[in-house]
Scaffold this motif. Sequence first.
Motif, mmCIF file in Angstrom:
data_model
loop_
_atom_site.group_PDB
_atom_site.id
_atom_site.type_symbol
_atom_site.label_atom_id
_atom_site.label_comp_id
_atom_site.label_asym_id
_atom_site.label_seq_id
_atom_site.Cartn_x
_atom_site.Cartn_y
_atom_site.Cartn_z
ATOM 1 N N SER A 15 65.411 53.749 63.992
ATOM 2 C CA SER A 15 64.716 52.466 64.006
ATOM 3 C C SER A 15 63.263 52.537 64.498
ATOM 4 O O SER A 15 62.367 52.013 63.829
ATOM 5 C CB SER A 15 65.499 51.468 64.864
ATOM 6 N N PRO A 16 62.970 53.188 65.630
ATOM 7 C CA PRO A 16 61.585 53.178 66.120
ATOM 8 C C PRO A 16 60.603 53.994 65.275
ATOM 9 O O PRO A 16 59.399 53.795 65.378
ATOM 10 C CB PRO A 16 61.704 53.798 67.524
ATOM 11 N N ILE A 17 61.097 54.908 64.461
ATOM 12 C CA ILE A 17 60.173 55.780 63.718
ATOM 13 C C ILE A 17 59.996 55.355 62.270
ATOM 14 O O ILE A 17 59.257 55.994 61.525
ATOM 15 C CB ILE A 17 60.650 57.255 63.757
ATOM 16 N N THR A 18 60.651 54.271 61.855
ATOM 17 C CA THR A 18 60.534 53.837 60.464
ATOM 18 C C THR A 18 59.521 52.712 60.353
ATOM 19 O O THR A 18 59.870 51.553 60.144
ATOM 20 C CB THR A 18 61.900 53.382 59.916
ATOM 21 N N PHE A 19 58.240 53.064 60.504
ATOM 22 C CA PHE A 19 57.165 52.083 60.367
ATOM 23 C C PHE A 19 57.142 51.570 58.929
ATOM 24 O O PHE A 19 57.280 52.326 57.980
ATOM 25 C CB PHE A 19 55.808 52.709 60.707
ATOM 26 N N GLY A 20 56.947 50.260 58.790
ATOM 27 C CA GLY A 20 56.957 49.650 57.470
ATOM 28 C C GLY A 20 58.290 49.012 57.166
ATOM 29 O O GLY A 20 58.379 48.134 56.319
ATOM 30 N N GLY A 21 59.357 49.452 57.871
ATOM 31 C CA GLY A 21 60.674 48.854 57.697
ATOM 32 C C GLY A 21 61.146 48.882 56.261
ATOM 33 O O GLY A 21 60.532 49.479 55.383
ATOM 34 N N GLY A 22 62.253 48.209 55.996
ATOM 35 C CA GLY A 22 62.741 48.025 54.640
ATOM 36 C C GLY A 22 62.772 49.294 53.818
ATOM 37 O O GLY A 22 63.407 50.284 54.189
ATOM 38 N N TYR A 23 62.063 49.250 52.707
ATOM 39 C CA TYR A 23 62.079 50.379 51.779
ATOM 40 C C TYR A 23 61.417 51.619 52.356
ATOM 41 O O TYR A 23 61.684 52.725 51.908
ATOM 42 C CB TYR A 23 61.421 49.979 50.457
ATOM 43 N N ALA A 24 60.539 51.428 53.334
ATOM 44 C CA ALA A 24 59.920 52.584 53.979
ATOM 45 C C ALA A 24 60.935 53.389 54.782
ATOM 46 O O ALA A 24 60.710 54.550 55.115
ATOM 47 C CB ALA A 24 58.777 52.126 54.887
ATOM 48 N N ALA A 111 43.196 51.898 63.296
ATOM 49 C CA ALA A 111 44.558 52.426 63.229
ATOM 50 C C ALA A 111 45.347 51.741 62.115
ATOM 51 O O ALA A 111 46.066 52.388 61.346
ATOM 52 C CB ALA A 111 45.267 52.240 64.573
ATOM 53 N N PHE A 112 45.212 50.408 62.004
ATOM 54 C CA PHE A 112 45.919 49.675 60.947
ATOM 55 C C PHE A 112 45.424 50.065 59.561
ATOM 56 O O PHE A 112 46.191 50.069 58.595
ATOM 57 C CB PHE A 112 45.773 48.164 61.149
ATOM 58 N N GLU A 113 44.144 50.403 59.466
ATOM 59 C CA GLU A 113 43.605 50.855 58.182
ATOM 60 C C GLU A 113 44.277 52.153 57.724
ATOM 61 O O GLU A 113 44.420 52.416 56.538
ATOM 62 C CB GLU A 113 42.080 51.080 58.300
ATOM 63 N N GLY A 114 44.687 52.964 58.683
ATOM 64 C CA GLY A 114 45.389 54.197 58.338
ATOM 65 C C GLY A 114 46.885 54.002 58.137
ATOM 66 O O GLY A 114 47.501 54.670 57.302
ATOM 67 N N ILE A 115 47.479 53.051 58.889
ATOM 68 C CA ILE A 115 48.923 52.812 58.801
ATOM 69 C C ILE A 115 49.300 52.183 57.463
ATOM 70 O O ILE A 115 50.315 52.555 56.855
ATOM 71 C CB ILE A 115 49.390 51.910 59.971
ATOM 72 N N ARG A 116 48.485 51.240 56.971
ATOM 73 C CA ARG A 116 48.836 50.526 55.734
ATOM 74 C C ARG A 116 49.033 51.465 54.542
ATOM 75 O O ARG A 116 50.061 51.392 53.865
ATOM 76 C CB ARG A 116 47.766 49.471 55.429
ATOM 77 N N PRO A 117 48.089 52.354 54.234
ATOM 78 C CA PRO A 117 48.326 53.265 53.108
ATOM 79 C C PRO A 117 49.466 54.246 53.348
ATOM 80 O O PRO A 117 50.138 54.677 52.408
ATOM 81 C CB PRO A 117 46.992 54.005 52.953
ATOM 82 N N ALA A 118 49.699 54.590 54.636
ATOM 83 C CA ALA A 118 50.818 55.485 54.944
ATOM 84 C C ALA A 118 52.151 54.813 54.610
ATOM 85 O O ALA A 118 53.074 55.455 54.097
ATOM 86 C CB ALA A 118 50.773 55.887 56.420
ATOM 87 N N VAL A 119 52.248 53.514 54.886
ATOM 88 C CA VAL A 119 53.468 52.763 54.553
ATOM 89 C C VAL A 119 53.657 52.699 53.047
ATOM 90 O O VAL A 119 54.765 52.864 52.531
ATOM 91 C CB VAL A 119 53.413 51.344 55.168
ATOM 92 N N VAL A 120 52.568 52.479 52.323
ATOM 93 C CA VAL A 120 52.643 52.471 50.852
ATOM 94 C C VAL A 120 53.142 53.819 50.335
ATOM 95 O O VAL A 120 53.997 53.890 49.444
ATOM 96 C CB VAL A 120 51.260 52.140 50.234
ATOM 97 N N ALA A 121 52.630 54.901 50.930
ATOM 98 C CA ALA A 121 53.061 56.243 50.533
ATOM 99 C C ALA A 121 54.552 56.449 50.786
ATOM 100 O O ALA A 121 55.257 57.055 49.962
ATOM 101 C CB ALA A 121 52.250 57.293 51.288
#
Length: 200
Positions: A15-24, A111-121
């Motif tokens: 749970s704590p390491i699945t940033f983006g939740g859901g399909y991520a 940091a959020f600018e980097g997290i958003r594309p990582a979640v998409v990936a």
Amino acid sequence: MKLVFSIFLTFFKLSPITFGGGYAMIPVIQREIVEGKRWLDEEEVTDLFALAGAIPGAIAINAATFIGHRIAGISGAIAATIGVIIPTFFIVVALSLFYVFFSGHPKVEAAFEGIRPAVVALIVFAAWKMRKSAVVDKTTFAAAAVAFSLLLFLHMHPILVIIIGGISGVLLIGLKDRLGMKTAIDDHEKQLDYFMGADI
């Protein structure tokens, strides 16, 4: 009891390491549940995520509940659900407080600018992994293409797309059976048993 505790611990860690939740969460869960623990196979996880996305509620919690139930029945479902909720709850509370005080900070925004594309990936990678068990012949490829088009061009609600996919799947498989054509289900008796509830 040991299996149930192991399910709880697994989802508590995931749970704590699945940033983006859901399909991520899909690639992380596949790595742990399918490749690591070998509790389920890839097709079962794909089916359960499809089911989790087709009903109301957070897909991460739904998926954890279904997967836990598939592994160890009601007790497994409860263990997985509690395991995935507890860390997330405290993390959300902590991040909410953090965001209130530091939302305008340049480093936080960076940091959020980097997290958003990582979640998409992560989501794209999950879709790529799922394709092996979801898109298995020309019919399923066509269904995936139509569903993607409905979402992209007609902006159809995902629930409607899932319902249409389910109905078309039943109709197409039924038509193929009547014509004596081989279907993907014929090669996956285990998957057929799952949908018919033989293992539940």
